[in-house]
Design a protein around this motif. Structure first.
Motif, PDB file in Angstrom:
ATOM      1  N   GLU A 194     -48.672   1.583 129.745  1.00 24.30           N
ATOM      2  CA  GLU A 194     -48.178   0.217 129.981  1.00 24.30           C
ATOM      3  C   GLU A 194     -47.549  -0.375 128.717  1.00 24.30           C
ATOM      4  OE1 GLU A 194     -48.239  -1.180 132.958  1.00 24.30           O
ATOM      5  OE2 GLU A 194     -49.277   0.579 133.784  1.00 24.30           O
ATOM      6  N   ARG A 195     -47.970   0.107 127.583  1.00 26.22           N
ATOM      7  CA  ARG A 195     -47.514  -0.364 126.270  1.00 26.22           C
ATOM      8  C   ARG A 195     -47.563  -1.894 126.155  1.00 26.22           C
ATOM      9  NH1 ARG A 195     -42.252   2.070 124.469  1.00 26.22           N
ATOM     10  NH2 ARG A 195     -41.555   1.697 126.574  1.00 26.22           N
TER      11      ARG A 195
ATOM     12  N   HIS B  86     -44.803   4.740 121.115  1.00 24.57           N
ATOM     13  CA  HIS B  86     -46.136   4.159 121.299  1.00 24.57           C
ATOM     14  C   HIS B  86     -46.724   3.753 119.956  1.00 24.57           C
ATOM     15  CE1 HIS B  86     -45.682   6.374 125.070  1.00 24.57           C
ATOM     16  NE2 HIS B  86     -46.607   5.581 125.576  1.00 24.57           N
ATOM     17  N   ASP B  87     -47.463   2.639 119.984  1.00 31.03           N
ATOM     18  CA  ASP B  87     -48.111   2.149 118.760  1.00 31.03           C
ATOM     19  C   ASP B  87     -49.530   2.712 118.680  1.00 31.03           C
ATOM     20  OD1 ASP B  87     -48.551   0.738 116.457  1.00 31.03           O
ATOM     21  OD2 ASP B  87     -48.616  -1.247 117.392  1.00 31.03           O
ATOM     22  N   SER B  88     -49.971   2.987 117.473  1.00 28.96           N
ATOM     23  CA  SER B  88     -51.350   3.454 117.313  1.00 28.96           C
ATOM     24  C   SER B  88     -51.992   2.708 116.148  1.00 28.96           C
ATOM     25  CB  SER B  88     -51.366   4.964 117.091  1.00 28.96           C
ATOM     26  OG  SER B  88     -51.677   5.295 115.775  1.00 28.96           O
ATOM     27  N   TYR B  89     -53.325   2.545 116.220  1.00 32.56           N
ATOM     28  CA  TYR B  89     -54.026   1.804 115.174  1.00 32.56           C
ATOM     29  C   TYR B  89     -55.251   2.577 114.704  1.00 32.56           C
ATOM     30  CZ  TYR B  89     -56.714  -1.815 112.788  1.00 32.56           C
ATOM     31  OH  TYR B  89     -57.421  -2.509 111.853  1.00 32.56           O
ATOM     32  N   GLY B  90     -55.424   2.625 113.423  1.00 29.57           N
ATOM     33  CA  GLY B  90     -56.615   3.277 112.886  1.00 29.57           C
ATOM     34  C   GLY B  90     -56.622   3.109 111.387  1.00 29.57           C
TER      35      GLY B  90
ATOM     36  N   THR C 281     -44.952   7.623 110.617  1.00 30.54           N
ATOM     37  CA  THR C 281     -44.877   6.173 110.439  1.00 30.54           C
ATOM     38  C   THR C 281     -43.557   5.702 111.063  1.00 30.54           C
ATOM     39  OG1 THR C 281     -43.734   6.327 108.317  1.00 30.54           O
ATOM     40  CG2 THR C 281     -46.147   6.261 108.239  1.00 30.54           C
ATOM     41  N   PRO C 282     -43.526   4.458 111.568  1.00 38.06           N
ATOM     42  CA  PRO C 282     -42.267   3.969 112.153  1.00 38.06           C
ATOM     43  C   PRO C 282     -41.128   3.983 111.135  1.00 38.06           C
ATOM     44  CG  PRO C 282     -43.951   2.230 112.081  1.00 38.06           C
ATOM     45  CD  PRO C 282     -44.619   3.515 111.720  1.00 38.06           C
ATOM     46  N   GLY C 283     -41.434   3.710 109.887  1.00 37.30           N
ATOM     47  CA  GLY C 283     -40.418   3.728 108.832  1.00 37.30           C
ATOM     48  C   GLY C 283     -39.803   5.113 108.692  1.00 37.30           C
ATOM     49  N   PHE C 284     -40.648   6.132 108.728  1.00 42.74           N
ATOM     50  CA  PHE C 284     -40.147   7.505 108.588  1.00 42.74           C
ATOM     51  C   PHE C 284     -39.313   7.895 109.813  1.00 42.74           C
ATOM     52  CE2 PHE C 284     -41.018  12.259 107.992  1.00 42.74           C
ATOM     53  CZ  PHE C 284     -40.133  12.373 106.931  1.00 42.74           C
ATOM     54  N   ALA C 285     -39.702   7.393 110.989  1.00 45.89           N
ATOM     55  CA  ALA C 285     -38.930   7.690 112.205  1.00 45.89           C
ATOM     56  C   ALA C 285     -37.503   7.158 112.053  1.00 45.89           C
ATOM     57  CB  ALA C 285     -39.603   7.071 113.425  1.00 45.89           C
ATOM     58  N   LEU C 286     -37.384   5.953 111.504  1.00 44.09           N
ATOM     59  CA  LEU C 286     -36.045   5.373 111.308  1.00 44.09           C
ATOM     60  C   LEU C 286     -35.258   6.143 110.251  1.00 44.09           C
ATOM     61  CD1 LEU C 286     -36.307   1.487 111.458  1.00 44.09           C
ATOM     62  CD2 LEU C 286     -35.268   3.060 113.097  1.00 44.09           C
TER      63      LEU C 286
ATOM     64  N   PHE D 185     -46.352   6.189 116.729  1.00 45.57           N
ATOM     65  CA  PHE D 185     -46.068   5.727 115.376  1.00 45.57           C
ATOM     66  C   PHE D 185     -47.167   4.774 114.918  1.00 45.57           C
ATOM     67  CE2 PHE D 185     -42.103   6.587 117.689  1.00 45.57           C
ATOM     68  CZ  PHE D 185     -41.690   7.698 116.966  1.00 45.57           C
ATOM     69  N   GLY D 186     -47.484   4.821 113.648  1.00 45.26           N
ATOM     70  CA  GLY D 186     -48.548   3.954 113.148  1.00 45.26           C
ATOM     71  C   GLY D 186     -48.710   4.081 111.655  1.00 45.26           C
TER      72      GLY D 186
END
Ligand SMILES: [Zn+2]
Length: 434
Positions: free
Chosen positions: A250-251, A231-235, A181-186, A209-210
């Motif tokens: 391309e992001r 990169h963003d991911s959705y699911g 998750t982006p939060g965990f990355a930070l 991250f997602g």
């Protein structure tokens, strides 16, 4: 890199034909095998045979989260349990979780979908991929794991072990791609500062991250502090798990795996399609799933379509980043929680529905939840001991039932505003990402 060139760059006309054929098969399957859909289609006067193009989709009724909850545990499955080879569910909630099942084919498709996302982020068989999503009932860990193996990368199933341990693994095992998750990355970045480890001591190049909404400023922070391309991911579990959509090189929006899912954007109030590229609620129909197919599932996620073709060559449509929710769902520490689930625990413990507020903040990259509860009028100073015991019980129950660590504080009676004609603001989110 494009993982499945034939599928991902298919001409739109051909793709639409594939979608309609697969939709027809799915509609027949759910009508035959899922009592909910038979009833829902019959009561809406739906004739499956009349659904012949994308334009006919609005003739099909929606499926909602409430429908899925009512089907607990297996009523939405479209195959007998003996054909199901994997079961996942949404995070443990105070009520019942949503339970989903996958057949062998479903797992194969899921694996291919996540592999596409990984390849689109530049991950190859030469990469060392550290997956720091939960490996449990949650779909994040297993979903990405199988795709990374298919690509032939070296996969480290780190799960959500402590940040300090993640960093040691990243450094010693020479991790080149981090997924979490982006939060965990930070939080990991913060912990690196504390451990005096400079990002140049790592081999990190890429991150996906997602599982929670995040902003572009958060993306910049992650990239600067971890020295990687984010990169963003959705699911979401109901639809499949990770692999529904993801960013290419391309992001500039997330490509939806449209040979497996049909995406629509509707006005949350009217349920009608918004105009081209307008903002609204994402609605997904699965068109290859056997175990747990869903027709027009309302996700509650707010985003827009980007119909302009992408310069990467993929023909799949893109969605923007998710910018909000139609409801009050909280994304917390990789989990999804409704305030009503906290309220249910307060009600169970206190015996009455108390006035409360949930304050979310982030310290050292870690999500903090503070549940502030008004002490009942009858609580006097000399009963503080009792309040303390009750607070401990609440913290424990939230931990057990929602699998999150929250703080609980009692505040003076009548601290919070009472309901007027506007909805009470139950959640104060001080985190920058949302
Ligand atoms: Zn693209």
């Amino acid at each position: 890199m494009i993982f499945d060139k034939k599928a991902e760059t298919m001409p739109r006309k051909e793709l639409e034909q594939v979608q309609i054929e697969r939709l027809q098969t799915t509609l027949n399957r759910v009508y035959r095998n899922v009592a909910f859909y038979k009833k829902s289609f019959d009561s809406h006067g739906v004739n499956i045979e009349s659904i012949k193009s994308r334009e006919d989709l609005p003739n099909l009724p929606f499926t909602t989260r409430a429908d899925l909850l009512a089907a607990y545990p297996y009523d939405m499955f479209a195959v007998p349990l003996r054909d199901i080879v994997r079961i996942h569910s949404t995070s443990g909630t105070a009520g019942k979780p949503l339970v989903v099942g996958y057949t062998k084919n479903d797992l194969k498709n899921w694996t291919a979908c996540t592999a596409r996302l990984l390849a689109a982020s530049g991950i190859t068989e030469h990469d060392v991929v550290q997956i720091a999503f939960h490996y449990d009932l949650f779909t994040g860990g297993f979903g990405f794991h199988q795709g990374a193996e298919l690509i032939g990368a070296s996969v480290i199933p780190a799960s959500t072990t402590l940040a300090e341990k993640q960093i040691t693994i990243m450094k010693d095992y020479k991790t080149t791609a981090l997924l979490c998750t982006p939060g965990f990355a930070l939080h990991i970045a913060q912990e690196m500062d504390a451990m005096k480890i400079h990002p140049e001591q790592l081999s990190l190049k890429t991150g996906i991250f997602g599982a929670e909404p995040w902003s572009n400023s958060m993306r910049r922070q992650i990239e600067t502090r971890l020295h990687c391309t984010a990169h963003d991911s959705y699911g979401l579990t109901e639809i499949m798990g990770p692999g529904v959509a993801g960013e290419c090189e391309e992001r500039a929006g997330l490509h939806v795996n449209e040979d497996h899912f049909i995406v629509e954007v509707v006005d949350p109030a009217t349920g009608k399609w918004v105009g081209e590229d307008g903002q609204g609620e994402l609605v997904f129909t699965t068109i290859t799933k056997e175990g747990f197919p869903l027709i027009r599932y309302r996700t509650g996620d707010i985003a827009s379509l980007i119909s302009e073709p992408c310069s990467c060559g993929r023909t799949f449509t893109r969605i923007t980043r998710v910018t909000g929710r139609t409801d009050d769902l909280i994304f917390f520490d990789g989990q999804k929680i409704f305030p009503s689930e906290i309220e249910q625990i307060l009600l169970d413990v206190e015996g009455t529905a108390p006035h409360y507020q949930i304050v979310l903040s982030r310290e050292n990259g870690k999500d903090i939840m503070d549940v502030r509860v008004e002490a009942g009028e009858s609580f006097e100073i000399d009963k503080l001991g009792k309040l303390e015991a009750m607070r401990d019980t609440l913290v424990e129950r939230i931990q057990q039932e929602l699998e999150i660590s929250a703080q609980v504080h009692f505040v003076e009676p009548r601290t919070f505003e009472r309901a007027t004609k506007d909805k009470i603001r139950r959640v104060i989110d001080k985190r920058e990402s949302v």
